[in-house]
Design an enzyme around this catalytic site. Structure first.
Site, mmCIF file in Angstrom:
data_model
loop_
_atom_site.group_PDB
_atom_site.id
_atom_site.type_symbol
_atom_site.label_atom_id
_atom_site.label_comp_id
_atom_site.label_asym_id
_atom_site.label_seq_id
_atom_site.Cartn_x
_atom_site.Cartn_y
_atom_site.Cartn_z
ATOM 1 N N ASP A 7 39.773 41.243 32.116
ATOM 2 C CA ASP A 7 39.994 41.029 33.549
ATOM 3 C C ASP A 7 40.777 42.202 34.115
ATOM 4 O O ASP A 7 41.416 42.958 33.371
ATOM 5 C CB ASP A 7 40.759 39.714 33.782
ATOM 6 C CG ASP A 7 40.915 39.430 35.273
ATOM 7 O OD1 ASP A 7 39.901 39.460 35.987
ATOM 8 O OD2 ASP A 7 42.054 39.222 35.742
ATOM 9 N N SER A 8 40.781 42.297 35.439
ATOM 10 C CA SER A 8 41.567 43.345 36.092
ATOM 11 C C SER A 8 43.068 43.084 35.938
ATOM 12 O O SER A 8 43.870 43.991 36.120
ATOM 13 C CB SER A 8 41.200 43.407 37.573
ATOM 14 O OG SER A 8 41.371 42.133 38.160
ATOM 15 N N TYR A 39 41.255 45.157 41.484
ATOM 16 C CA TYR A 39 39.966 45.843 41.552
ATOM 17 C C TYR A 39 39.246 45.499 42.871
ATOM 18 O O TYR A 39 38.394 46.252 43.327
ATOM 19 C CB TYR A 39 39.054 45.384 40.401
ATOM 20 C CG TYR A 39 39.344 46.012 39.045
ATOM 21 C CD1 TYR A 39 40.537 46.681 38.773
ATOM 22 C CD2 TYR A 39 38.400 45.908 38.016
ATOM 23 C CE1 TYR A 39 40.770 47.230 37.518
ATOM 24 C CE2 TYR A 39 38.627 46.463 36.765
ATOM 25 C CZ TYR A 39 39.809 47.120 36.513
ATOM 26 O OH TYR A 39 40.030 47.659 35.271
ATOM 27 N N GLY A 40 39.590 44.368 43.434
ATOM 28 C CA GLY A 40 38.829 43.802 44.562
ATOM 29 C C GLY A 40 38.870 44.583 45.849
ATOM 30 O O GLY A 40 38.135 44.285 46.781
ATOM 31 N N CYS A 70 36.501 38.853 35.253
ATOM 32 C CA CYS A 70 36.705 39.357 36.616
ATOM 33 C C CYS A 70 35.383 39.370 37.398
ATOM 34 O O CYS A 70 34.410 39.997 36.966
ATOM 35 C CB CYS A 70 37.262 40.777 36.518
ATOM 36 S SG CYS A 70 37.551 41.560 38.104
ATOM 37 N N GLU A 150 49.268 34.597 42.891
ATOM 38 C CA GLU A 150 50.181 35.302 41.971
ATOM 39 C C GLU A 150 51.640 35.013 42.320
ATOM 40 O O GLU A 150 52.517 35.117 41.461
ATOM 41 C CB GLU A 150 49.878 36.799 41.965
ATOM 42 C CG GLU A 150 48.525 37.046 41.314
ATOM 43 C CD GLU A 150 48.328 38.441 40.758
ATOM 44 O OE1 GLU A 150 49.274 39.239 40.720
ATOM 45 O OE2 GLU A 150 47.181 38.724 40.354
ATOM 46 N N CYS A 181 36.274 34.318 42.501
ATOM 47 C CA CYS A 181 37.396 35.182 42.135
ATOM 48 C C CYS A 181 38.224 34.431 41.105
ATOM 49 O O CYS A 181 38.429 33.209 41.242
ATOM 50 C CB CYS A 181 38.226 35.493 43.385
ATOM 51 S SG CYS A 181 39.768 36.345 43.019
ATOM 52 N N HIS A 183 41.228 34.038 40.545
ATOM 53 C CA HIS A 183 42.450 33.325 40.953
ATOM 54 C C HIS A 183 42.191 31.992 41.628
ATOM 55 O O HIS A 183 43.072 31.142 41.669
ATOM 56 C CB HIS A 183 43.251 34.190 41.929
ATOM 57 C CG HIS A 183 43.840 35.414 41.318
ATOM 58 N ND1 HIS A 183 43.080 36.395 40.722
ATOM 59 C CD2 HIS A 183 45.137 35.817 41.209
ATOM 60 C CE1 HIS A 183 43.874 37.358 40.284
ATOM 61 N NE2 HIS A 183 45.119 37.035 40.565
HETATM 62 N N1 DGL Z 1 39.945 39.466 38.996
HETATM 63 C C1 DGL Z 1 39.513 39.761 40.349
HETATM 64 C C2 DGL Z 1 38.212 39.011 40.639
HETATM 65 O O1 DGL Z 1 37.901 38.015 40.032
HETATM 66 C C3 DGL Z 1 40.592 39.419 41.368
HETATM 67 C C4 DGL Z 1 41.782 40.353 41.346
HETATM 68 C C5 DGL Z 1 41.424 41.788 41.663
HETATM 69 O O2 DGL Z 1 41.109 42.096 42.829
HETATM 70 O O3 DGL Z 1 41.435 42.583 40.743
HETATM 71 O O4 DGL Z 1 37.471 39.447 41.489
#
Ligand code: DGL
Length: 251
Positions: A7-8, A39-40, A70, A150, A181, A183
């Site tokens: 994951d990011s 990453y988003g 991710c 978060e 996503c 989260h």
């Molecule tokens: N893990 C990213 C996603 O599922 C969310 C957090 C990010 O923007 O890196 O898209």
């Protein structure tokens, strides 16, 4: 069997939790690119480059399968990662689509996709849903939910105001909402209440468990034995471990 989960950052813990609950692997290596999250909000090539570097991280760990938790990395880098990887690489987008297909038979049902800006811009979910025949698709980039989660916020004023802000264009509760996503499963109860318990929420973690079973024949083991877990991060691994301890206990 040994799996890698990429994951990011910390968000992929929601997917890890589903995989752990399903009791599918003997060992799991989790790697979060915490030095470069999020990453988003990044561009396509950057997301691809960072995701390919994750393959280098996993190489010495000799995993049997790599799961991209991710959504953003899955949307942009899955094909490149598959090409470069000697082992199977599975993203979360196709499993999410399969979950919609399993749960929503009416092709004119309203489907809302919520995700990061990059995932929504990729149109990956929207195009795949269209290709399956769904006609009523709305997509919203709802990136503010990421820092809210978060921050440990799962309900209350800030989250409610953010939901009102983002969902003002959603005229009635959708039949299904893709939580596109990592989260968002953590605020799924609040989203469920917001839409008056009328929407089916699609959770990437649960979707990928089904997908791994159906497409890779990875069965849930009958004898429950906790997988050996190791956490790695590109920065501040102790913070990732702390979050893992919190999130894995209440997810
Ligand atoms: N893990 C990213 C996603 O599922 C969310 C957090 C990010 O923007 O890196 O898209």
């Amino acid at each position: 069997m040994k799996a890698g989960v990429f994951d990011s950052g910390v968000g992929g813990l929601t997917v890890l939790k589903s995989i752990l609950n399903a009791n599918m692997f003997d060992e799991i290596i989790y790697y979060g690119d915490t030095a470069r999250v999020p990453y988003g909000v990044k561009d396509k090539q950057t997301i691809i480059n960072f995701s390919l570097e994750a393959l280098d991280f996993f190489a010495p760990h000799h995993i049997d399968i790599l799961i991209i938790a991710c959504n953003t990395a899955s949307a942009y880098a899955l094909e490149e990662m598959k090409e470069k990887s000697p082992i199977p690489v599975v993203g979360v987008i196709e499993p999410g689509i399969q979950a919609v297909k399993n749960k929503i038979t009416d092709k004119d049902a309203s489907i809302l996709v919520i995700a990061t800006k990059a995932t929504i811009s990729s149109k990956m979910y929207q195009d795949k849903l269209h290709a399956c025949g769904y006609t009523q698709i709305q997509s919203l980039a709802t990136g503010l939910f990421v820092p809210i989660v978060e921050e440990g916020i799962k309900d209350g004023e800030i989250l409610e105001a953010t939901m009102r802000y983002y969902f003002s264009s959603v005229s009635k509760p959708p039949e299904a909402i893709i939580l596109g996503c990592t989260h968002f499963p953590l605020i799924a109860p609040a989203i469920d209440v917001f839409f008056k318990h009328k929407s089916t929420l699609i959770h990437s973690g649960n979707a990928i468990v089904d997908y791994l079973q159906k497409n890779y024949g990875i069965a849930q083991k009958q004898i429950k034995k906790q997988a050996k877990l190791s956490f790695y991060a590109s920065s501040n691994v102790s913070s990732l471990k702390e979050t893992a301890q919190k999130w894995l206990s209440y997810l």
